[in-house]
Design a protein around this motif. Structure first.
Motif, PDB file in Angstrom:
ATOM      1  N   UNK B  41       0.837  -1.201   0.000  1.00  0.00           N
ATOM      2  CA  UNK B  41       0.000   0.000   0.000  1.00  0.00           C
ATOM      3  C   UNK B  41       0.873   1.252   0.000  1.00  0.00           C
ATOM      4  N   UNK B  42       0.465   2.231  -0.789  1.00  0.00           N
ATOM      5  CA  UNK B  42       1.220   3.476  -0.861  1.00  0.00           C
ATOM      6  C   UNK B  42       1.206   4.197   0.481  1.00  0.00           C
ATOM      7  N   UNK B  43       2.309   4.825   0.802  1.00  0.00           N
ATOM      8  CA  UNK B  43       2.394   5.597   2.039  1.00  0.00           C
ATOM      9  C   UNK B  43       1.549   6.855   1.948  1.00  0.00           C
ATOM     10  N   UNK B  44       1.445   7.426   0.755  1.00  0.00           N
ATOM     11  CA  UNK B  44       0.859   8.751   0.608  1.00  0.00           C
ATOM     12  C   UNK B  44      -0.509   8.791  -0.064  1.00  0.00           C
ATOM     13  N   UNK B  45      -0.868   7.699  -0.725  1.00  0.00           N
ATOM     14  CA  UNK B  45      -2.135   7.723  -1.454  1.00  0.00           C
ATOM     15  C   UNK B  45      -2.943   6.468  -1.175  1.00  0.00           C
ATOM     16  N   UNK B  46      -4.212   6.535  -1.548  1.00  0.00           N
ATOM     17  CA  UNK B  46      -5.051   5.345  -1.484  1.00  0.00           C
ATOM     18  C   UNK B  46      -4.821   4.537  -2.749  1.00  0.00           C
ATOM     19  N   UNK B  47      -3.630   4.048  -2.876  1.00  0.00           N
ATOM     20  CA  UNK B  47      -3.258   3.314  -4.076  1.00  0.00           C
ATOM     21  C   UNK B  47      -2.205   2.283  -3.703  1.00  0.00           C
ATOM     22  N   UNK B  48      -1.918   1.417  -4.654  1.00  0.00           N
ATOM     23  CA  UNK B  48      -0.896   0.407  -4.411  1.00  0.00           C
ATOM     24  C   UNK B  48       0.374   0.765  -5.144  1.00  0.00           C
ATOM     25  N   UNK B  49       1.479   0.384  -4.558  1.00  0.00           N
ATOM     26  CA  UNK B  49       2.760   0.554  -5.224  1.00  0.00           C
ATOM     27  C   UNK B  49       3.247  -0.828  -5.634  1.00  0.00           C
ATOM     28  N   UNK B  50       3.984  -0.854  -6.732  1.00  0.00           N
ATOM     29  CA  UNK B  50       4.523  -2.128  -7.198  1.00  0.00           C
ATOM     30  C   UNK B  50       5.928  -1.961  -7.729  1.00  0.00           C
ATOM     31  N   UNK B  51       6.696  -3.018  -7.638  1.00  0.00           N
ATOM     32  CA  UNK B  51       8.065  -2.980  -8.153  1.00  0.00           C
ATOM     33  C   UNK B  51       8.553  -4.395  -8.403  1.00  0.00           C
ATOM     34  N   UNK B  52       9.705  -4.490  -9.010  1.00  0.00           N
ATOM     35  CA  UNK B  52      10.265  -5.808  -9.268  1.00  0.00           C
ATOM     36  C   UNK B  52      11.279  -6.176  -8.174  1.00  0.00           C
TER      37      UNK B  52
END
Lengths: 165, 165
Positions: B41-52
């Motif tokens: 979960x993103x620290x700053x938004x109501x969104x998800x973060x993704x990475x490899x």
DNA sequence: TGCCGTCCCATGCTATCCCAAGAATGCCCA
DNA sequence: TGGGCATTCTTGGGATAGCATGGGACGGCA
């Protein structure tokens, strides 16, 4: 890095394809990824911006700068890299204008490519005319002249090199 | 390390599956763990973060840095590594959005993937629109332009290299 | 034994590639 | 200096492959 000059108006076919002006292609040929251009919606106009791989690399690197504040960085990542679409040209030197970008710029029948040195813009031809008319008005109103600008810039450059020495 | 660009909106089926955009997959293919992405979960938004995997490795390593103060380290370990969920894609390139993450971001019917270079975000499409609108307002208000930022960043870079010499 | 997650297969759509021809430009030769 | 020729560029259409998406079946865990 490619250099883009002049203005060209090309047709957009019903598949959304449009030829990259031959002059632009020749310029792109010298870059590290000749058949790929990057497009994104302009921050300031109802037009598209375009550039080559090398320009994007520079831009990407500049984002690593600690001098940028978080807002600016977030903005660029969202509006440039988040909107950036790599398009590759076919054997004929055409690219497909992504739907959302064409809509953003109001492009349907024709697309006007205007070189801006390291980048270029793609406009709906009438919108470009209107934009140019508006700009020209400012030139008159503010009494801007080319020689003036060159003189100002070189004066400033001389000042900086003086400081450095 | 993979580079993520552009925005894609894909459907979430009733099993909670969603296709990873093909462009993202191509990018992931070059990494050390092509069929695994990490979500949190993103620290700053109501969104998800993704990475490899590779990005996570770098992030993990940077936590060893002595320059990081204890609070920051604690925060990252708790909210990033503590929330991180590895998801693997199936043969069609789809992943299953973990329920708690989908709920956190308010995602049900559709998911918007937005590339942010080394990472990407997953938003509920309407929430992303709202977020972009808010950001765009700032662009207008602060009169930000891309060339401005590039100039600022390269000036800063030049300044640093000058200091170093 | 029932539920949930994963794997496999099927399909419509979209984008990409390939082939083709008209138009415009520049060059060469008379 | 003018006309003809060749090349390049732009534009068009059809075929093919890849992608997003949906549903069903199998296996594991509770």
């Amino acid at each position: 890095m490619a250099v883009f000059l002049s203005t060209y108006v090309n047709k957009v076919d019903r598949k959304g394809r449009v030829s990259i002006p031959a002059q632009f292609r020749q310029s792109l040929a010298k870059t590290s990824a000749p058949s790929t251009v990057y497009l994104w919606p302009s921050l300031n106009h109802q037009a598209l911006e375009g550039a080559d791989q090398d320009y994007l690399d520079v831009l990407s690197e500049s984002l690593e700068s600690p001098d940028l504040d978080a807002d600016e960085r977030d903005m660029i990542e969202t509006f440039i890299f988040g909107k950036l679409i790599p398009v590759s040209s076919d054997a004929e030197g055409r690219i497909v204008l992504p739907k959302e970008l064409a809509e953003f710029a109001g492009i349907s029948e024709e697309a006007a490519f205007i070189g801006r040195r390291k980048t270029f813009q793609i406009w709906e031809p009438d919108a470009l005319k209107a934009h140019e008319a508006a700009l020209r008005e400012q030139v008159v109103r503010k009494d801007i002249s080319l020689s003036q600008i060159v003189a100002k810039a070189s004066r400033a450059a001389a000042g900086r090199s003086g400081e450095g020495a």
